[in-house]
Structures are given as structure tokens and as C-alpha cells.
Scaffold this active site. Structure first.
Site, mmCIF file in Angstrom:
data_model
loop_
_atom_site.group_PDB
_atom_site.id
_atom_site.type_symbol
_atom_site.label_atom_id
_atom_site.label_comp_id
_atom_site.label_asym_id
_atom_site.label_seq_id
_atom_site.Cartn_x
_atom_site.Cartn_y
_atom_site.Cartn_z
ATOM 1 N N THR A 133 16.393 21.177 12.095
ATOM 2 C CA THR A 133 16.568 21.935 10.848
ATOM 3 C C THR A 133 17.642 21.286 9.967
ATOM 4 O O THR A 133 18.519 20.572 10.467
ATOM 5 C CB THR A 133 16.994 23.380 11.199
ATOM 6 O OG1 THR A 133 17.413 24.039 10.017
ATOM 7 C CG2 THR A 133 18.142 23.422 12.198
ATOM 8 N N ASP A 134 17.607 21.611 8.677
ATOM 9 C CA ASP A 134 18.670 21.132 7.784
ATOM 10 C C ASP A 134 19.990 21.867 8.045
ATOM 11 O O ASP A 134 21.050 21.405 7.613
ATOM 12 C CB ASP A 134 18.263 21.289 6.304
ATOM 13 C CG ASP A 134 17.942 22.720 5.876
ATOM 14 O OD1 ASP A 134 18.014 23.634 6.713
ATOM 15 O OD2 ASP A 134 17.625 22.920 4.680
ATOM 16 N N GLU A 135 19.921 23.004 8.743
ATOM 17 C CA GLU A 135 21.141 23.820 8.913
ATOM 18 C C GLU A 135 22.213 23.115 9.743
ATOM 19 O O GLU A 135 23.375 23.504 9.693
ATOM 20 C CB GLU A 135 20.806 25.175 9.543
ATOM 21 C CG GLU A 135 19.926 26.011 8.655
ATOM 22 C CD GLU A 135 19.982 27.497 8.933
ATOM 23 O OE1 GLU A 135 20.897 27.962 9.640
ATOM 24 O OE2 GLU A 135 19.090 28.194 8.441
ATOM 25 N N TYR A 159 23.127 29.778 15.739
ATOM 26 C CA TYR A 159 21.794 29.135 15.687
ATOM 27 C C TYR A 159 21.927 27.655 15.370
ATOM 28 O O TYR A 159 21.418 26.800 16.107
ATOM 29 C CB TYR A 159 20.907 29.826 14.638
ATOM 30 C CG TYR A 159 19.717 28.979 14.221
ATOM 31 C CD1 TYR A 159 18.678 28.739 15.119
ATOM 32 C CD2 TYR A 159 19.645 28.400 12.955
ATOM 33 C CE1 TYR A 159 17.586 27.944 14.752
ATOM 34 C CE2 TYR A 159 18.563 27.608 12.585
ATOM 35 C CZ TYR A 159 17.540 27.383 13.485
ATOM 36 O OH TYR A 159 16.473 26.594 13.133
ATOM 37 N N LYS A 163 21.087 24.294 17.640
ATOM 38 C CA LYS A 163 20.123 23.257 17.239
ATOM 39 C C LYS A 163 20.831 21.897 17.186
ATOM 40 O O LYS A 163 20.262 20.872 17.579
ATOM 41 C CB LYS A 163 19.511 23.578 15.868
ATOM 42 C CG LYS A 163 18.560 24.748 15.855
ATOM 43 C CD LYS A 163 17.283 24.535 16.660
ATOM 44 C CE LYS A 163 16.345 23.529 16.046
ATOM 45 N NZ LYS A 163 15.057 23.449 16.808
#
Ligand code: NAD
Ligand code: DAU
Length: 358
Positions: A133-135, A159, A163
């Protein structure tokens, strides 16, 4: 030739499996734990299709994964399985650590053992594609350039931290053992089969029910939206031609503040199902917009620079936000039974926990 897909009963995994089998006869083994977010009903159109084998189970169950790899001998493993909702990770991070970190580690170990035993030609053709993810890159200021693949990791939620940890393990298995890995970092997806705990489907479902549209804080947080089928086409392209050990950002240059998303959905619903046609006592769904308590540690802005993927692999998205969001709203209008079934007792309990004190 076979693919092993993990998390293929979730939002993106479902779209990936359906799109893959619409374009290819290469079978898919679909390993999914069927948490609250996994839904076999989304895959109902594949019932009786011998190209799709669904296996209920955990990516962290090494014996199961070893036996699937030995039996089906996939040429690639695509890891979609994860706990994916930021708000849930704030309420109870444990599942995120177990699946996203420990689960990915165990999957990597099983894949490493399998890959090590392959014949030379199969070994060089094998791929493990990890869907990230970009997060993991953290939050951007208003004037900052979009995330590139070299942006430093700065995860801010349980989260995104989980990741990030899984990404580091994937990277290390390439660097240390030579495992042929690929990692993608996509921005926010939207589209069919999206579980209505996430912003866009929650807005559609709540509006149609005539209940509040909760906007966290000032609603000016920015997300970069991509139609899910464009994410799936990017994954297919990276699997086909991505350079080993590389990471690829996936996005459609579609930054929007949350409040604009809320207005767009209200306006589309006003056009397609005016409130009066549902006996709702207001002229526009905008009447339901409600400011609620902000998400703790809420990242202010994400933006993806996907030029590496465009330049190296020639990928571009097919949908604009206008076409994708219209398709999405129309899908939810056409599938009220799917929505009703996912709004089970467990779903209602989550909504109570998350929004009761807002
Ligand atoms: P989702 O929550 O809708 O689906 C996750 C799926 O994984 C579910 O079917 C669930 O049952 C399954 N699962 C959970 N734990 C498992 C385990 N231990 N073993 C096997 N299966 C398990 O998530 P999603 O939105 O489809 O996201 C898929 C992947 O894409 C995730 O890795 C997520 O981090 C990533 N991602 C999501 C987005 C987005 O906007 N949704 C954007 C970028 C990246
Ligand atoms: O950026 C990619 C990520 O996008 C993925 O890695 C995650 O798995 C996925 O869930 C998504 O994370 P977000 O936190 O950005 O998505 P969410 O739909 O939960 O929220 C989008 C924005 O809307 C965010 O700024 C929070 C806000 N929001 C969300 C909900 C559920 C609200 O204002 N109200 C809400 O009720």
C-alpha cells in the site's frame, strides 16, 4: 501453469480473480481465511468453474500452504491476504500483527522452501508478488511531491506499520535468499465488492438507508483514488514483466479531499435515485453529511507517483474518477442483496463500536 492467490475472497482479491479468469484459462488456487472481510458470495459466478479452486485457510498455516504448493505447483504466488482497515487496526492491532507480519513471514518461508526445490527453468520463471500500500510511506504535506518508490518508509498506523514490516520481510527474502519477488504500492481503491466499512461503499450504503454520512474531522484529508480493476491490471502487468526485487507504485493521479468524494457520491445518488423515490424526507443526500470525531493519527494526504510503472511497463489506468465512481455507484444500486448479506451481525457490531461515540 497455476497461480496461488491469497486473500482472493476480499475486495481486491475478488476483483483480481474474476478479471484473471475472464481473460485467461490459467487456474487460480484461492487461499482465504474468510475473516469478516472475505466473502464467497462475491465469487458466486465461479461456482462449478474448474479453473477456480477455493481453499479456506490461513496464510500463517505453514502445513496447509506447504501442501498447496506441493500439490498445485504454482508458477506464482500473489499475496493479497491482509487485515486492511486502518480504523480496526487502531481498535485492535493484534490481528494485523498476526496476519500481515507473522502470516507473511510464514508464507515467505513456505514459498522459499518450495521455490528452492524447483527445477532450474521453473525456478527462474517463478514469482512472488506482494500487494502492499501507499500508506507505508506516511503522510504528505499539501505542497509535497507525490510518493515515489524511493520515498522513505514512515508508517503511522498499526495497519501501515504491519504492512511496512511485511514489505521489509519480502525485500529481505529477495536480498538474502534470492527469492524472485515483486512488490506493488497502490493508492486507495474503490469499485465493486468493496466492504462497506471503507469510506466510499459506506457513503453509498448509508445514503441509500437515509442515515448519517460520517466525515472524520474537517474532511480535508486527501486520498488518491484508483478504480479497483485498474489496480488489478497493474498487478497483472507487474507479474508479467516487472523486474525482480523491484517495487512499483500504482495510482491514477486522482487526488481528492474526502469532502469532495462525499459531495460527488451525494450528487450521483441525487441523479440516479432521488431521495423522494426512496421516501426520504430531504431534497439531496447532502443533508445527511455529518462531521464526526477524527481518526487518531489520521494521515493528512497520500499521493502516488506511478510514473515508474507507466514508463517501464507501459501501464496506464483505463478509468477516470468520473467513470469509475459512476460504475461503482451503479454496481451498489444493482446489488442490494450483496450489501444486505455483508451487513451481518458482525458488521453491525463494528459500526456500533466505531461510530457510537462520534
Ligand atoms: P480486504 O480486507 O477486503 O480483504 C482481505 C482478504 O484477506 C479477506 O478476504 C480476508 O478473509 C483475507 N485474509 C485475512 N487474513 C487472512 C489470513 N491470515 N490468511 C488468509 N486470508 C486472510 O482487503 P483489500 O482491500 O482487498 O486489500 C487486499 C490487499 O491490498 C491488502 O494486502 C491491502 O493491504 C492491499 N491494499 C489495499 C488497498 C485498498 O484501497 N483497499 C490499497 C492498496 C493496497
Ligand atoms: O491508501 C491505501 C489504503 O486505502 C489501503 O492500504 C487500506 O487497506 C484501505 O483501507 C485504504 O485506507 P484509508 O484509511 O485511506 O481508507 P478508508 O476508506 O478507511 O478512509 C478513506 C478516508 O476517509 C480517510 O481519510 C478516512 C476517511 N473516512 C473514513 C471512514 C470509514 C471518513 O471520513 N469517514 C469514515 O466513516
Amino acid at each position: 501453469m497455476t497461480l496461488l492467490v491469497t486473500g482472493g475472497a476480499g475486495f481486491i482479491g475478488t476483483n483480481f480473480v474474476l478479471d484473471w479468469l475472464a481473460q485467461s484459462d490459467e487456474p487460480v488456487i484461492n487461499l482465504d481465511k474468510l475473516t469478516y472481510a472475505g466473502n464467497l458470495e462475491s465469487l458466486a459466478s465461479l461456482q462449478g468453474d474448474a479453473r477456480h479452486v477455493f481453499v479456506p485457510g490461513d496464510i500463517g498455516d505453514s502445513a496447509l500452504v506447504n501442501s498447496l504448493l506441493a500439490s498445485y505447483r504454482p508458477r506464482a504466488v500473489l499475496n493479497f491476504a491482509a487485515e486492511s482497515h486502518v480504523d480496526r487496526s487502531i481498535h485492535s492491532p493484534e490481528d494485523f500483527i498476526q496476519t500481515n507480519i507473522v502470516g507473511t513471514f510464514r508464507l515467505l518461508e513456505a514459498v522459499r522452501a518450495y521455490w528452492s526445490g524447483l527445477a532450474a527453468d521453473e525456478k527462474s520463471a517463478f514469482r512472488l508478488l506482494h500487494v502492499s500500500t501507499d500508506e507505508v510511506y506516511g503522510s504528505l504535506g499539501a505542497a509535497d511531491p507525490a510518493f515515489t518508490e524511493t520515498h522513505r518508509y514512515q508508517p503511522n498506523s498499526p495497519y501501515s506499520a504491519s504492512k511496512a514490516a511485511s514489505d521489509h520481510l519480502v525485500r529481505a527474502y529477495h536480498h538474502t535468499y534470492g527469492l524472485p519477488v515483486l512488490t506493488t504500492h497502490c493508492s486507495n481503491n474503490y469499485g465493486p465488492y468493496h466492504f462497506p466499512e471503507k469510506l466510499i461503499p459506506l457513503l453509498i450504503v448509508n445514503a441509500l438507508a437515509g442515515i448519517a454520512l460520517p466525515v472524520y474531522g474537517d474532511g480535508m484529508q486527501v486520498r488518491d483514488w484508483l478504480y479497483v480493476k485498474d489496480h488489478c491490471s497493474a498487478i497483472r502487468r507487474v507479474l508479467q514483466a516487472g523486474r525482480l526485487g523491484e517495487t512499483y507504485n500504482v495510482g491514477g493521479w486522482n487526488e481528492k479531499p474526502n469532502i469532495e468524494i462525499v459531495h460527488t457520491i451525494c450528487d450521483l445518488l441525487d441523479e440516479l435515485v432521488p431521495p423522494a423515490t426512496r421516501n426520504l424526507p430531504f431534497a439531496s443526500y447532502r443533508a445527511l453529511i455529518t462531521s464526526v470525531k477524527d481518526r487518531p493519527g489520521h494521515d493528512r494526504r497520500y499521493a502516488i507517483d506511478a510514473s515508474k510503472l507507466e514508463r517501464e511497463l507501459g501501464w496506464t489506468p483505463a478509468e477516470t474518477f468520473d467513470t469509475g465512481i459512476r460504475k461503482t455507484v451503479q454496481w451498489y444500486l444493482a446489488n442490494p442483496e450483496w450489501v444486505a448479506h455483508v451487513q451481518s451481525g458482525a458488521y453491525r457490531a463494528w459500526v456500533q463500536t466505531q461510530y457510537a461515540a462520534a
